[in-house]
Write an enzyme that holds these catalytic residues in place. Structure first.
Site, PDB file in Angstrom:
ATOM      1  N   SER A  11       0.479  11.442  15.516  1.00  0.00           N
ATOM      2  CA  SER A  11      -0.884  11.974  15.642  1.00  0.00           C
ATOM      3  C   SER A  11      -1.689  11.824  14.356  1.00  0.00           C
ATOM      4  O   SER A  11      -2.477  12.689  14.001  1.00  0.00           O
ATOM      5  CB  SER A  11      -0.828  13.455  16.044  1.00  0.00           C
ATOM      6  OG  SER A  11      -0.112  14.220  15.082  1.00  0.00           O
ATOM      7  N   GLY A  12      -1.492  10.692  13.664  1.00  0.00           N
ATOM      8  CA  GLY A  12      -2.332  10.383  12.510  1.00  0.00           C
ATOM      9  C   GLY A  12      -3.544   9.576  12.924  1.00  0.00           C
ATOM     10  O   GLY A  12      -3.891   9.494  14.116  1.00  0.00           O
ATOM     11  N   THR A  42      -1.700  10.870   7.479  1.00  0.00           N
ATOM     12  CA  THR A  42      -3.158  10.771   7.319  1.00  0.00           C
ATOM     13  C   THR A  42      -3.719  12.035   6.684  1.00  0.00           C
ATOM     14  O   THR A  42      -4.575  11.983   5.793  1.00  0.00           O
ATOM     15  CB  THR A  42      -3.830  10.551   8.690  1.00  0.00           C
ATOM     16  OG1 THR A  42      -3.377   9.315   9.236  1.00  0.00           O
ATOM     17  CG2 THR A  42      -5.347  10.528   8.554  1.00  0.00           C
ATOM     18  N   ALA A  45      -3.691  12.031   2.945  1.00  0.00           N
ATOM     19  CA  ALA A  45      -4.288  10.915   2.213  1.00  0.00           C
ATOM     20  C   ALA A  45      -5.487  11.396   1.410  1.00  0.00           C
ATOM     21  O   ALA A  45      -6.467  11.880   1.966  1.00  0.00           O
ATOM     22  CB  ALA A  45      -4.712   9.817   3.190  1.00  0.00           C
ATOM     23  N   GLU A 113     -10.164   1.838  -7.243  1.00  0.00           N
ATOM     24  CA  GLU A 113      -8.746   2.077  -7.483  1.00  0.00           C
ATOM     25  C   GLU A 113      -8.096   0.809  -8.022  1.00  0.00           C
ATOM     26  O   GLU A 113      -8.704  -0.270  -8.026  1.00  0.00           O
ATOM     27  CB  GLU A 113      -8.052   2.539  -6.192  1.00  0.00           C
ATOM     28  CG  GLU A 113      -8.567   3.875  -5.691  1.00  0.00           C
ATOM     29  CD  GLU A 113      -7.875   4.357  -4.430  1.00  0.00           C
ATOM     30  OE1 GLU A 113      -7.725   5.573  -4.268  1.00  0.00           O
ATOM     31  OE2 GLU A 113      -7.483   3.513  -3.608  1.00  0.00           O
ATOM     32  N   ASP A 221      10.901   7.548  12.135  1.00  0.00           N
ATOM     33  CA  ASP A 221      11.343   7.650  13.526  1.00  0.00           C
ATOM     34  C   ASP A 221      10.970   6.424  14.361  1.00  0.00           C
ATOM     35  O   ASP A 221      11.790   5.898  15.120  1.00  0.00           O
ATOM     36  CB  ASP A 221      10.760   8.910  14.178  1.00  0.00           C
ATOM     37  CG  ASP A 221      11.079  10.173  13.398  1.00  0.00           C
ATOM     38  OD1 ASP A 221      12.197  10.260  12.852  1.00  0.00           O
ATOM     39  OD2 ASP A 221      10.214  11.073  13.333  1.00  0.00           O
ATOM     40  N   HIS A 242       4.306   5.375  -5.671  1.00  0.00           N
ATOM     41  CA  HIS A 242       3.033   5.718  -6.307  1.00  0.00           C
ATOM     42  C   HIS A 242       3.314   6.072  -7.765  1.00  0.00           C
ATOM     43  O   HIS A 242       4.208   6.871  -8.051  1.00  0.00           O
ATOM     44  CB  HIS A 242       2.366   6.893  -5.595  1.00  0.00           C
ATOM     45  CG  HIS A 242       0.913   7.007  -5.907  1.00  0.00           C
ATOM     46  ND1 HIS A 242       0.457   7.420  -7.138  1.00  0.00           N
ATOM     47  CD2 HIS A 242      -0.198   6.731  -5.183  1.00  0.00           C
ATOM     48  CE1 HIS A 242      -0.865   7.404  -7.141  1.00  0.00           C
ATOM     49  NE2 HIS A 242      -1.282   6.980  -5.971  1.00  0.00           N
ATOM     50  N   ARG A 288      -0.277  -1.050  -8.205  1.00  0.00           N
ATOM     51  CA  ARG A 288       0.683   0.051  -8.293  1.00  0.00           C
ATOM     52  C   ARG A 288       2.092  -0.390  -8.682  1.00  0.00           C
ATOM     53  O   ARG A 288       2.797   0.336  -9.374  1.00  0.00           O
ATOM     54  CB  ARG A 288       0.730   0.800  -6.954  1.00  0.00           C
ATOM     55  CG  ARG A 288      -0.534   1.569  -6.672  1.00  0.00           C
ATOM     56  CD  ARG A 288      -0.507   2.221  -5.303  1.00  0.00           C
ATOM     57  NE  ARG A 288      -1.717   3.004  -5.080  1.00  0.00           N
ATOM     58  CZ  ARG A 288      -1.989   3.641  -3.954  1.00  0.00           C
ATOM     59  NH1 ARG A 288      -1.136   3.585  -2.947  1.00  0.00           N
ATOM     60  NH2 ARG A 288      -3.105   4.340  -3.819  1.00  0.00           N
ATOM     61  N   HIS A 349       5.995   6.392  -1.867  1.00  0.00           N
ATOM     62  CA  HIS A 349       4.671   6.686  -1.328  1.00  0.00           C
ATOM     63  C   HIS A 349       4.350   5.959  -0.022  1.00  0.00           C
ATOM     64  O   HIS A 349       3.846   6.564   0.913  1.00  0.00           O
ATOM     65  CB  HIS A 349       3.612   6.325  -2.369  1.00  0.00           C
ATOM     66  CG  HIS A 349       2.221   6.666  -1.973  1.00  0.00           C
ATOM     67  ND1 HIS A 349       1.819   7.943  -1.684  1.00  0.00           N
ATOM     68  CD2 HIS A 349       1.112   5.882  -1.817  1.00  0.00           C
ATOM     69  CE1 HIS A 349       0.528   7.956  -1.373  1.00  0.00           C
ATOM     70  NE2 HIS A 349       0.087   6.723  -1.434  1.00  0.00           N
ATOM     71  N   ARG A 384       0.928  -3.235  -1.102  1.00  0.00           N
ATOM     72  CA  ARG A 384      -0.332  -2.801  -0.503  1.00  0.00           C
ATOM     73  C   ARG A 384      -1.411  -2.575  -1.560  1.00  0.00           C
ATOM     74  O   ARG A 384      -1.184  -1.898  -2.561  1.00  0.00           O
ATOM     75  CB  ARG A 384      -0.109  -1.503   0.273  1.00  0.00           C
ATOM     76  CG  ARG A 384      -1.383  -0.895   0.850  1.00  0.00           C
ATOM     77  CD  ARG A 384      -1.070   0.401   1.572  1.00  0.00           C
ATOM     78  NE  ARG A 384      -0.663   1.455   0.666  1.00  0.00           N
ATOM     79  CZ  ARG A 384      -1.378   2.544   0.402  1.00  0.00           C
ATOM     80  NH1 ARG A 384      -2.563   2.707   0.964  1.00  0.00           N
ATOM     81  NH2 ARG A 384      -0.930   3.459  -0.414  1.00  0.00           N
TER      82      ARG A 384
END
Length: 536
Positions: A11-12, A42, A45, A113, A221, A242, A288, A349, A384
């Site tokens: 449910s994000g 989410t 975040a 960033e 999962d 991170h 990162r 992260h 990423r």
């Protein structure tokens, strides 16, 4: 048995965005979430969502930054399509009620960033994820076609291929997904759900490591379920640590957003020396993977437990305004960002690999889709680029919804009887200490042997230890009734096996995978991949 047109696990932002669009197509949708509906990656975040919205920026610059961060393993066509679709998805979020932060003159406030050549991170102060989650949940609550089942834990997928492999049916057909088994956490009952389309939106794997910025729910999962069903899993070795998680005496690691460095914060070692200039010309705004390895190197060189993050050149009023959540979290530990250096360390992260999908969110199992951190689309490659993850989730939720609606319009129900879950002779768990002991050993093994810097010998040691844990928990799984902690540990152990297996395949250092045995890059990089043979 319960039946829906579409079932979403998670449910994000990925699952909720997808649910809303499928429901608008008139289909019945169930969202299955193992905790409450707002508990997702989410929701935690902080930084924001990357997209080209400024006249000083352009799509090609964003593409270039993404490809550079991905270190040669991005799928350029995927990168270009996702980034091109960004502005349209941003406007949809605005229409859904997300109130992005603006400057005093009314222009949208854009953060920068590490790895980004321009300011392009839209945000809601430093609580962007929570704002997006809240807006999407409001939309879900208003939909008559969406059923949200909280405290329901998805155990395993049911596919024609799995049923045929076990001799339950004669014909595997196309191997399509048929449904899944789900544990009602409160009643302890396992329910059989039937659906021709299942979307995995379960997030990442952070809890496989001892130190992580991820919430407790991040136990891999969806990846474990997809692997057990025979889907291809790719590039699991690329774990993003991170660089700046707040160091505390406990295992909790609160995330200090990369935006803080984007606003001028400087990393200093235990001697209070700025050290990033000697590691990368981009200094504190390097990607990162580079920053995390630099911090790891400085900590080991000086025997320190952490490094420092310094933004004391900014005023208290400014920091409270820009980073209210981070400021308050630091204050709870006795640190004032305006006057004190913040002790920080790397922590697990984000996962850049996962269940292989195309740009339509399709896996290689018909009817099974994946979106968000659980999926590997080719956008992130070996590393990423910051804040590209929420963007990817929005874009793939949109294309995935169209995929689901098209699939359902042509779908003919399979004449297959789905067996109910049978506990058999399984007993109530009476030795839960086994679960907690194995959980602790798993996390410490992964942190010590499969961390920021790796060697083949460390990976082999980890594989040996994880195999022992796998054997123990498999025996436990078949002898006792299922419960959430057992199911999570079972999934985490499988995820650990996949991470180690992919890492051993990669005999080079690239992006987030750095090994002392092979410190150079291969001239022709390739993806690592693992798939279960259901017929074995």
């Amino acid at each position: 048995m319960r039946s829906f047109d579409v079932i979403i696990v998670g449910s994000g932002i990925a699952g909720l965005s997808f649910a809303l669009k499928v429901a608008q197509g008139g289909r019945s949708v169930a969202i299955i979430t193992k905790k409450n509906r707002a508990e997702s990656n989410t929701n935690y975040a902080q930084g924001g969502i990357a997209s080209v919205t400024s006249q000083t920026d352009d799509i090609e610059l964003h593409v270039k930054d993404t490809l550079t961060a991905g270190d040669g393993l991005c799928d350029e066509d995927v990168v270009r399509e996702i980034i091109r679709s960004g502005p349209e998805r941003i406007e949809e979020l605005r229409q859904a009620g997300v109130d992005f932060t603006n400057l005093d003159d009314g222009r949208v406030s854009l953060h920068r960033e590490g790895g980004h050549s321009k300011r392009r991170i839209l945000h809601v102060k430093d609580l962007t994820g929570a704002a997006i989650e809240g807006a999407l949940l409001d939309g879900v609550a208003r939909s008559k076609n969406i059923t949200v089942l909280e405290h329901h834990f998805a155990i395993d997928l049911i596919t024609r291929e799995k049923l045929a492999a076990r001799g339950k049916i004669a014909d595997a057909g196309d191997g399509e997904v048929l449904g899944l088994y789900v544990l009602d956490v409160y009643s302890g009952e396992v329910i059989t759900f039937r659906a021709p389309v299942i979307m995995l939106a379960t997030g990442g794997v952070g809890q496989v490591y001892q130190y992580t910025t991820n919430p407790d729910i991040a136990t891999g999962d969806g990846i474990a379920m997809a692997y057990r069903a025979g889907a291809e899993i790719r590039n699991m070795e690329f774990i993003q640590f991170h660089p700046t998680a707040l160091y505390t005496a406990t295992n909790d690691r609160f995330l200090i957003s990369e935006v803080v460095r984007g606003e001028g914060a400087i990393l200093r070692n235990s001697r209070k020396q700025a050290f990033m200039p000697k590691y990368d010309e981009r200094k504190d705004l390097a990607p990162r993977d580079i920053v995390a390895r630099a911090i790891d190197s400085e900590m080991k060189r000086l025997g320190a437990e952490h490094v420092w993050l310094d933004i004391t050149h900014r005023s208290e009023a400014e920091l409270r305004e820009r980073f209210p959540n981070i400021y308050e979290a630091c204050m709870k530990t006795g640190i004032n960002m305006a006057t004190d250096f913040m002790p920080v360390v790397p922590a697990c992260h984000y996962l850049c690999g996962g269940v292989v999908t195309n740009l339509k969110a399709e896996t290689d199992i018909p009817g099974l889709l994946a979106c968000g951190e659980v999926a590997c689309t080719g956008l992130h490659g070996a590393n990423r680029l910051a804040s590209n993850s929420l963007l990817e989730a929005c874009v793939l939720a949109d294309t995935g919804a169209q995929t689901a609606l098209n699939y359902l319009s042509k779908y003919k129900p399979a004449p297959v009887q789905l067996a109910d879950w049978v506990d058999g002779d399984s007993r109530d768990p009476d030795e839960r200490v086994v679960i907690y002991h194995n959980w602790d050993e798993l996390k410490r093994t992964m942190w010590d042997y499969v961390g920021i810097v790796r060697t083949k010998k460390r990976l082999q040691r980890a594989r040996s230890r994880i195999l022992n844990l796998s054997n123990e928990i498999t025996e436990y799984y078949w002898n006792f009734k299922v419960e959430p902690k057992l199911l999570e540990l079972r999934n985490l152990i499988k995820v650990a096996e996949l991470i180690i297996g992919c890492a051993l395949q990669r005999e080079e250092s690239r992006g987030l995978h750095y090994t002392l045995d092979h410190q150079e890059k291969d001239a022709k990089p390739s993806d690592s991949s693992m798939r279960r043979n259901l017929r074995e």
